[in-house]
Design a protein around this motif. Structure first.
Motif, short mmCIF file in Angstrom:
data_model
loop_
_atom_site.label_atom_id
_atom_site.label_comp_id
_atom_site.label_asym_id
_atom_site.label_seq_id
_atom_site.Cartn_x
_atom_site.Cartn_y
_atom_site.Cartn_z
N PHE A 1 2.16 10.11 3.65
CA PHE A 1 1.44 9.65 4.83
C PHE A 1 2.00 10.30 6.10
N VAL A 2 3.32 10.30 6.23
CA VAL A 2 3.94 10.87 7.42
C VAL A 2 3.64 12.36 7.52
N ASP A 3 3.71 13.08 6.41
CA ASP A 3 3.43 14.52 6.43
C ASP A 3 2.00 14.78 6.87
N ARG A 4 1.04 14.00 6.34
CA ARG A 4 -0.37 14.20 6.72
C ARG A 4 -0.59 13.84 8.19
N ALA A 5 0.08 12.76 8.67
CA ALA A 5 -0.07 12.36 10.07
C ALA A 5 0.48 13.43 11.00
N LEU A 6 1.66 13.96 10.70
CA LEU A 6 2.23 15.00 11.54
C LEU A 6 1.39 16.26 11.53
N GLN B 1 0.81 -1.21 0.00
CA GLN B 1 0.00 0.00 0.00
C GLN B 1 0.85 1.26 0.00
N TYR B 2 2.04 1.18 0.62
CA TYR B 2 2.92 2.35 0.72
C TYR B 2 4.31 1.99 0.21
N GLY B 3 4.35 1.35 -0.96
CA GLY B 3 5.63 0.92 -1.51
C GLY B 3 6.53 2.06 -1.91
N PRO B 4 6.11 2.94 -2.81
CA PRO B 4 6.98 4.03 -3.24
C PRO B 4 7.29 4.98 -2.08
N PRO B 5 8.52 5.47 -1.99
CA PRO B 5 8.87 6.39 -0.90
C PRO B 5 7.98 7.62 -0.85
N ALA B 6 7.52 8.10 -2.01
CA ALA B 6 6.69 9.30 -2.02
C ALA B 6 5.39 9.09 -1.24
#
Length: 532
Positions: A483-488, A473-478
């Motif tokens: 996801f991390v940017d939205r979570a933070l 589901q989150y293979g590509p680094p982008a």
């Protein structure tokens, strides 16, 4: 028949003095229960034979860098050892991982490992249900299968044979249950799921879609090996060290191991917990000795109160040896009853110790008593009964029983010799209590000092959460960065949150890994760079 008669008399004496019996049984339950609980953990971690075939020949393989630090083999080094080491019957590798298990609308993390094709075969443990992960004709494990632990099978999958063929959603992908491991299988100790690696080495955690087999500058998995029959661990270390040094000389910019370190698998599983467990067992033994001294004094006082009973029985023809034997039988019987109650205390105590134990050994501990634990409890109970009962029994047999019929018999029985015994017991009890109290005080002082050591950060008000992003589901680094940017962004918007950040491994958390990085614009199949 004499033995049965003694037991009947002992039971009759116990029932006639229920308050006395309850005090003795509860005191013994505490002492025996504490010893049984700690022995259960010590036995599971340090003494009980491991469930693996010829476990004494199983070792964890590490390298040593020039600074003397342990360095787990890289993928390429692992394959070099597999093909060149003659002192080993085989090697297998596994990477610990927290898998996302999804059931309905609920997702939770389950600990487990990604393993290579020889993992279960090398350990010599067959599943209790189904089969292990089997390699295909190319020597690699097919994707889409999973082996589960006995604990996971019973608590999460119903504990029925119908679980074979059931499909689980693991990290967003379907995985069919093909086997259930025995309860004694624990590698890693807290693992509940074992998934296959499609390569000859465990998958690289950051880019699982790439075969990492040729990398020499990434260290992210653990290696278990079986020393060949007739070969010592020292001889194997010499050969493996030579192979690692040759690889370091051949690839000086990537490999760093200059010698080998082979750790017996039991020592690796137990970690640094052995000395702490032995200290706890010693403290519990001192507690039991204090209980014995206290009960011996209590039995002496009880013997004084029952002096007239023994005098009458002696007058009716009961011999001194028989009276002493009956008294000792009563103490052993009370101790066995205390041991039975102590088993209940031990089950609770083992559950508590399991919750407080380091995660590395938690999976090795089983709260339910087995034959070894029951035998230990019985032996401790019998020896304890003899220990606190033999003195009072001999003192009662040596007393001037005839004098007990006279008016001053009670004072006569409480002779100078008996007072000396009581005083000695009191002194011993106080001395042992001081030893236990001083030891507990030193441990508490050490704990307080450890808590006061500056760690370079302020943990007050800090809350952490672990995340595993499924590769499918989150293979590509982008996508991971998004996801991390939205979570933070969402977390920092909460009124109770002043700041939020993300890190691959929390400070002070055990473990570590060496990972390479990619330069933007460089092809994926080119050499990776490891930062210094």
């Amino acid at each position: 028949m004499t033995f049965i008669h003694d037991i009947r008399l002992a039971l009759r004496g116990i029932l006639k003095r229920p308050q006395f019996a309850i005090v003795v049984i509860l005191t013994l339950a505490l002492g025996i229960g504490a010893n049984t609980a700690i022995f259960t953990v010590v036995d599971a971690v340090l003494l009980r034979p491991l469930a693996y075939r010829d476990a004494e020949r199983l070792v964890m393989v590490n390298g040593k860098n020039p600074g003397g630090d342990d360095v787990v083999p890289s993928p390429a080094e692992f394959l070099d050892l597999q093909s060149q080491a003659r002192s080993l019957e085989g090697l297998a590798a596994f990477r610990r991982w927290n898998f996302n298990l999804r059931a309905g609308d609920r997702t939770e993390q389950i600990q487990g490992a990604v393993v290579t094709s020889d993992f279960f075969k090398l350990l010599g443990v067959a599943p209790e249900l189904g089969r292990p992960l089997l390699p295909d004709s190319g020597g690699r494990l097919p994707a889409g299968e999973v082996v589960v632990s006995d604990r996971f099978w019973r608590t999460r999958l119903g504990g029925t044979p119908a679980v074979l063929g059931q499909v689980l959603n693991v990290d967003g992908s379907p995985a069919t249950v093909v086997g259930v491991m025995p309860p004694s299988f624990a590698l890693p100790t807290s693992g509940d799921l074992w998934l296959p690696s499609p390569y000859k080495v465990p998958t690289y955690p950051l880019k699982p879609e790439i075969d990492p087999s040729q990398r020499r500058n990434s260290h992210y998995f653990e290696v278990v090996a079986r020393v060949a029959a007739g070969t010592t661990r020292a001889q194997a270390e010499v050969e493996i060290g030579r192979i690692l040094r040759e690889m370091t000389e051949k690839f000086p910019d990537e490999s760093e191991s200059v010698r080998a370190s082979l750790v017996p698998i039991r020592a690796d599983l137990a970690g640094d917990s052995g000395p702490a467990l032995l200290i706890l067992l010693g403290a519990a033994a001192v507690l039991l000795l204090i209980a014995c001294a206290n009960l011996a004094n209590l039995f002496l006082a009880d013997a004084t109160a029952r002096q007239r009973e023994w005098t009458v029985r002696a007058a009716l023809g009961a011999g001194r040896f028989r009276l002493a034997r009956e008294r000792l039988t009563e103490s052993v019987l009370l101790s066995l009853l205390g041991g039975l109650v102590g088993l209940l205390v031990a089950v609770w105590g083992v559950t508590l110790l399991q919750a407080l134990a380091p995660q590395e050994i938690r999976g090795m501990i089983d709260p339910s008593p087995d034959v070894r634990v029951l035998g230990f409890t019985a032996a401790v109970a019998i020896l304890t009964g003899i220990g606190f009962g033999v003195g009072p029994a001999l003192r009662s047999a040596k007393s001037d029983l005839a004098g007990g019929l006279h008016e001053g018999g009670r004072n006569a029985a409480d002779s100078a010799g008996r007072r000396r015994v009581r005083n000695l017991l009191v002194v011993s009890e106080v001395a042992l209590a001081f030893v236990l109290a001083i030891g507990a005080g030193l441990l508490a002082k050490a704990f307080v000092r450890v808590q006061q050591v500056p760690v370079g950060l302020d943990p007050q008000g800090v809350v952490t959460v672990g995340l595993v992003l499924p590769a499918n589901q989150y293979g590509p680094p982008a996508r991971k960065i998004e996801f991390v940017d939205r979570a933070l962004e969402s977390l920092t918007a909460l009124p109770a949150v002043s700041s939020a950040s993300v890190v691959s491994r929390l400070p002070l958390r055990p473990g570590g890994s060496t990972r390479s990085l990619e330069v933007e614009g460089r092809a994926e199949d080119e050499e990776f760079i490891t930062p210094d």
